[in-house]
Motif scaffolding. Structure first.
Motif, short mmCIF file in Angstrom:
data_model
loop_
_atom_site.label_atom_id
_atom_site.label_comp_id
_atom_site.label_asym_id
_atom_site.label_seq_id
_atom_site.Cartn_x
_atom_site.Cartn_y
_atom_site.Cartn_z
N LEU A 1 0.84 -1.21 0.00
CA LEU A 1 0.00 0.00 0.00
C LEU A 1 0.87 1.25 0.00
O LEU A 1 0.60 2.21 -0.74
CB LEU A 1 -0.93 -0.01 1.22
CG LEU A 1 -1.87 1.19 1.37
CD1 LEU A 1 -2.81 1.30 0.18
CD2 LEU A 1 -2.67 1.05 2.67
N GLN A 2 1.92 1.24 0.82
CA GLN A 2 2.80 2.40 0.88
C GLN A 2 3.51 2.62 -0.46
O GLN A 2 3.67 3.75 -0.92
CB GLN A 2 3.83 2.22 2.01
CG GLN A 2 3.22 2.21 3.40
CD GLN A 2 2.55 3.53 3.74
OE1 GLN A 2 2.96 4.60 3.29
NE2 GLN A 2 1.47 3.45 4.52
N LEU A 5 1.10 4.15 -2.89
CA LEU A 5 0.89 5.57 -2.63
C LEU A 5 2.04 6.42 -3.20
O LEU A 5 1.83 7.52 -3.70
CB LEU A 5 0.76 5.81 -1.13
CG LEU A 5 -0.58 5.40 -0.49
CD1 LEU A 5 -0.49 5.46 1.02
CD2 LEU A 5 -1.71 6.28 -1.00
N LYS A 6 3.23 5.89 -3.12
CA LYS A 6 4.38 6.63 -3.60
C LYS A 6 4.50 6.61 -5.12
O LYS A 6 4.91 7.60 -5.74
CB LYS A 6 5.68 6.06 -2.98
CG LYS A 6 5.81 6.31 -1.49
CD LYS A 6 7.10 5.72 -0.97
CE LYS A 6 7.24 5.97 0.53
NZ LYS A 6 8.49 5.38 1.09
#
Length: 303
Positions: A1-2, A5-6
């Motif tokens: 998920l991180q 997002l990036k």
């Protein structure tokens, strides 16, 4: 998920979901990012899907594939059955698997299990399930299809058993008879569940897949036993044939020797008669009787 997002990329992950129960579902989490004109994420659309059955099937297929290799390599049947039980528990820790196999040496079936089963459960199964004619094992062996018991605690013996199992809380049971040659019941594969909320489709999937592999292993062992039996019979037949040839040769040689004895005895009897030697004649008659017995014995040896 991180990372998503990036980078603004889509994502997909398999997650084991802990619902504070013995049974843990598998979920697939996937989603996509929406980015603005500056390529910055500002919105995510995603979903969660229960993929427990798909993950279970994938893991079972891989585990049983490895066990089938062991069968092809003629690994010990007891070890194969133990590996099947261990694999099921590794894939779904809330399930304990045991396999009962009909025994030729004793009336009660043999209990096979994985390395990760509680010793207290083994003790209970040996003392209750194998010995009780109304047990879930006997019910399974009497059927030709899967048997399901949704609450083991309804059985009086299991009420006291669960108290001895230190709150292991076995709640449900699935059993599948094991067949050889598609007909003869050779045993049963039994699953004891700690959580009766495991979907029946998943448990049935585990049971049917493992049962097929166990049946293949049992058939392989039976064929191996039959091969050994046939080889022993062939060896015995060859040994008896060799003895027969040897005996026939000895009998033939002895028959030639006996022919000389009978011939010379006949000549000796003529001479004793000519000289009226009754005592010698009686001795030669005994030689004739013994020669006849020897001839009969040789005839039996050459049959």
């Amino acid at each position: 998920l991180q990372i998503a997002l990036k980078t603004g990329n889509s994502f997909k992950a398999e997650i084991r979901c802990d619902l504070k129960r013995p049974y843990k579902r598998w979920l697939e989490s996937r989603g996509e990012m929406s980015v603005d004109n500056n390529n910055r994420p500002y919105r995510m659309i995603g979903m969660l899907q229960d993929i427990s059955q798909e993950v279970n099937m994938r893991q079972m297929q891989q585990a049983m594939k490895n066990i089938l290799k062991n069968i092809i390599e003629h690994e010990n049947l007891e070890q194969i059955l133990s590996n099947i039980c261990s694999a099921i528990h590794d894939i779904e820790p809330s399930i304990h698997c045991v396999i009962y196999l009909a025994s030729r040496q004793q009336d009660k079936p043999e209990l096979h299990h994985g390395h990760n089963i509680p010793q207290s459960l083994i003790h209970i199964l040996n003392s209750i399930t194998v010995g009780d004619e109304h047990s879930e094992l006997i019910q399974t062996l009497a059927q030709s299809e899967i048997i399901y018991i949704d609450d083991l605690n309804k059985s009086p013996s299991w009420v006291s058993a669960n108290q001895m199992l230190n709150n292991l809380n076995l709640s449900a049971f699935y059993g599948q008879p094991l067949f050889s040659d598609g007909e003869t019941t050779q045993g049963a594969l039994c699953l004891y569940l700690q959580d009766n909320l495991i979907p029946k489709a998943i448990v049935t999937q585990i049971l049917e897949t493992a049962s097929r592999v166990a049946a293949v292993a049992i058939d392989g062992q039976l064929q191996s036993d039959n091969r050994q039996k046939i080889q022993q019979q062939l060896y015995h037949s060859q040994k008896m044939e060799s003895i027969g040839h040897l005996t026939g040769g000895i009998a033939h040689d002895f028959n030639n020797i006996l022919g000389s004895i009978v011939g010379y005895n006949s000549l000796a009897k003529k001479i004793s008669t000519k000289h009226k030697d009754k005592k010698l004649s009686s001795y030669l008659n005994e030689v004739s009787i013994a020669s006849d017995r020897a001839r009969d014995l040789i005839s039996q040896m050459m049959i």
